[in-house]
Enzyme design. Structure first.
Site, short mmCIF file in Angstrom:
data_model
loop_
_atom_site.label_atom_id
_atom_site.label_comp_id
_atom_site.label_asym_id
_atom_site.label_seq_id
_atom_site.Cartn_x
_atom_site.Cartn_y
_atom_site.Cartn_z
N LEU A 95 -2.53 4.07 8.70
CA LEU A 95 -2.75 4.37 7.28
C LEU A 95 -3.91 3.59 6.70
CD1 LEU A 95 0.98 4.22 6.15
CD2 LEU A 95 -0.36 6.29 6.59
N SER A 137 6.57 3.39 12.04
CA SER A 137 5.18 3.22 12.47
C SER A 137 4.97 3.93 13.80
CB SER A 137 4.86 1.73 12.62
OG SER A 137 3.64 1.54 13.31
N SER A 138 3.75 4.38 14.02
CA SER A 138 3.44 5.05 15.28
C SER A 138 3.51 4.10 16.48
CB SER A 138 2.04 5.67 15.22
OG SER A 138 1.05 4.68 15.01
N CYS A 139 3.53 2.79 16.24
CA CYS A 139 3.57 1.84 17.35
C CYS A 139 4.93 1.82 18.04
CB CYS A 139 3.19 0.45 16.88
SG CYS A 139 4.43 -0.36 15.86
N MET A 184 0.83 -1.21 0.00
CA MET A 184 0.00 0.00 0.00
C MET A 184 0.86 1.26 0.00
SD MET A 184 -3.03 1.22 2.62
CE MET A 184 -1.99 1.23 4.07
N ASP A 203 -8.53 -4.36 22.83
CA ASP A 203 -8.67 -3.00 22.31
C ASP A 203 -7.36 -2.47 21.73
OD1 ASP A 203 -11.30 -2.21 22.57
OD2 ASP A 203 -11.08 -1.58 24.65
N LYS A 248 10.84 -1.88 14.21
CA LYS A 248 10.79 -0.54 13.62
C LYS A 248 11.71 0.43 14.36
CE LYS A 248 8.14 -1.00 10.07
NZ LYS A 248 8.69 -0.74 8.72
N TYR A 300 6.92 -6.19 16.49
CA TYR A 300 6.95 -5.33 15.30
C TYR A 300 7.52 -3.95 15.65
CZ TYR A 300 5.11 -2.56 11.37
OH TYR A 300 4.98 -1.70 10.30
N HIS A 331 -5.65 -4.44 9.05
CA HIS A 331 -5.82 -3.34 9.99
C HIS A 331 -7.30 -2.96 10.08
CE1 HIS A 331 -1.41 -2.71 9.13
NE2 HIS A 331 -1.43 -2.66 10.44
#
Length: 326
Positions: A166, A107-109, A14, A278, A140, A136, A179
């Site tokens: 995203l 990534s924001s994670c 993507m 969650d 990153k 993950y 996702h």
């Protein structure tokens, strides 16, 4: 960048495909790509041979093994191993081949599970990560530190952008490993097609999430790559290289589900399964640094969801005509 030889790793994903579209739109004709079948980025010898032969001048590292909560929680070894190997192989081979400028997609994670909101770049490594995607995230973080370390030791210009959640054309619509937005689009689409009275969504619906259209991210990536080194470093020090890229807007999963249902045209009941995880309670990026560097998003969530659903329908029709499945 139009005169450079640009290698986009992960060009069929993507993010990678959006970056290829953005480069083509600006007239960058000398693009280098390889499919996984042509080049396995986990294979160090193959990656080194590729760089030695092709000698790109710029690299965009968008290749990664990605997935949602279920995939990260089920295949943690795959996520940490493959991503670590991809990053290490590509970044080191790029350096060995004389690549002076590289952009790494994070990534924001990477930020702590309970980082102060909105999350600033300097929140990195200040607390525990979200357990469901920790492997993950660690991979990153390693990619960021690889770029920083090569910059410090060798004086190259390897930059990192940290996108928020995203969505957009080319997303993964796997029924279990996708996702949240593609998962919801597929679920509501199938429920509408089969006249199901209700759709179940994982979790309580209370977590807040920020979303960015992948074409906005692609524009941000090219913007960051184009910045002269002095300007970029003035806005990224003392972190030495990574910049958040977000929309600045957040929405609860409950409201997102309702918005996706309206976009798809599903009118049934939405049920939340509180026995399912969650994830992080809230993830909002502080994107003030990239705003100061002159970039802002242009695609709102409602507009982006309409475009994404249209792309989903187009892909589904094409797959139906060839007898394949999403």
């Amino acid at each position: 960048m139009t005169q450079d030889k640009v290698y986009v790793a992960g060009h069929l994903g993507m993010v990678g495909s959006a970056i290829v579209r953005a480069l083509a739109a600006r007239g960058t004709g000398n693009l280098v790509t390889r499919t996984h079948a042509q080049l396995d980025l986990v294979d160090q010898a193959a990656v080194r041979a590729f760089f030695a032969a092709e000698r790109p001048t710029r690299v965009v590292l968008a290749a990664a093994k990605v997935g949602g909560i279920h995939a990260n929680d089920t295949f943690p070894a795959d996520f940490i191993y493959r991503n670590l190997m991809i990053e290490a192989n590509v970044i080191d081979a790029a350096f060995r081949a004389g690549v002076g400028k590289l952009l790494f997609l994070g990534s924001s994670c990477i930020y702590p599970r309970l980082a102060p909101q909105p999350m600033r770049e300097d929140a990195l490594l200040t607390g525990p990560l979200e357990p469901t995607n920790e492997p993950y995230a660690i991979a990153k973080i390693a990619g960021i530190k690889l770029c920083e370390s090569y910059n410090r030791q060798y004086g190259v210009d390897y930059r990192s952008v940290m996108p928020t959640n995203l969505y957009g054309p080319g997303d993964n619509y796997h029924p279990e490993n996708s996702h949240v937005i593609p998962a919801l689009i597929r679920r509501f689409h199938e429920a509408k097609a089969n006249a199901r009275p209700a759709v179940t969504v994982w979790g309580t619906g209370t977590p807040l999430r920020e979303f960015l259209h992948v074409d906005d991210l692609a524009a941000a990536c090219l913007h960051v790559m184009d910045l002269d080194r002095g300007t970029y470093q003035r806005h990224t020090q003392p972190m030495l290289g990574h910049v958040n890229v977000g929309s600045g807007a957040e929405i609860s999963i409950r409201d997102l589900a309702a918005l996706v249902a309206r976009t798809v045209g599903y009118a049934g009941e939405i049920v939340f399964d509180a026995t399912r995880p969650d994830g992080t309670p809230r993830k909002l990026m502080d994107s003030s640094r990239i705003a100061a560097l002159g970039w802002r998003p242009t695609i709102g969530l409602e507009q982006g969801l309409r475009q994404t659903y249209a792309a989903f329908l187009q892909a589904a029709a094409a797959q139906a005509s060839t007898g394949t499945q999403t």
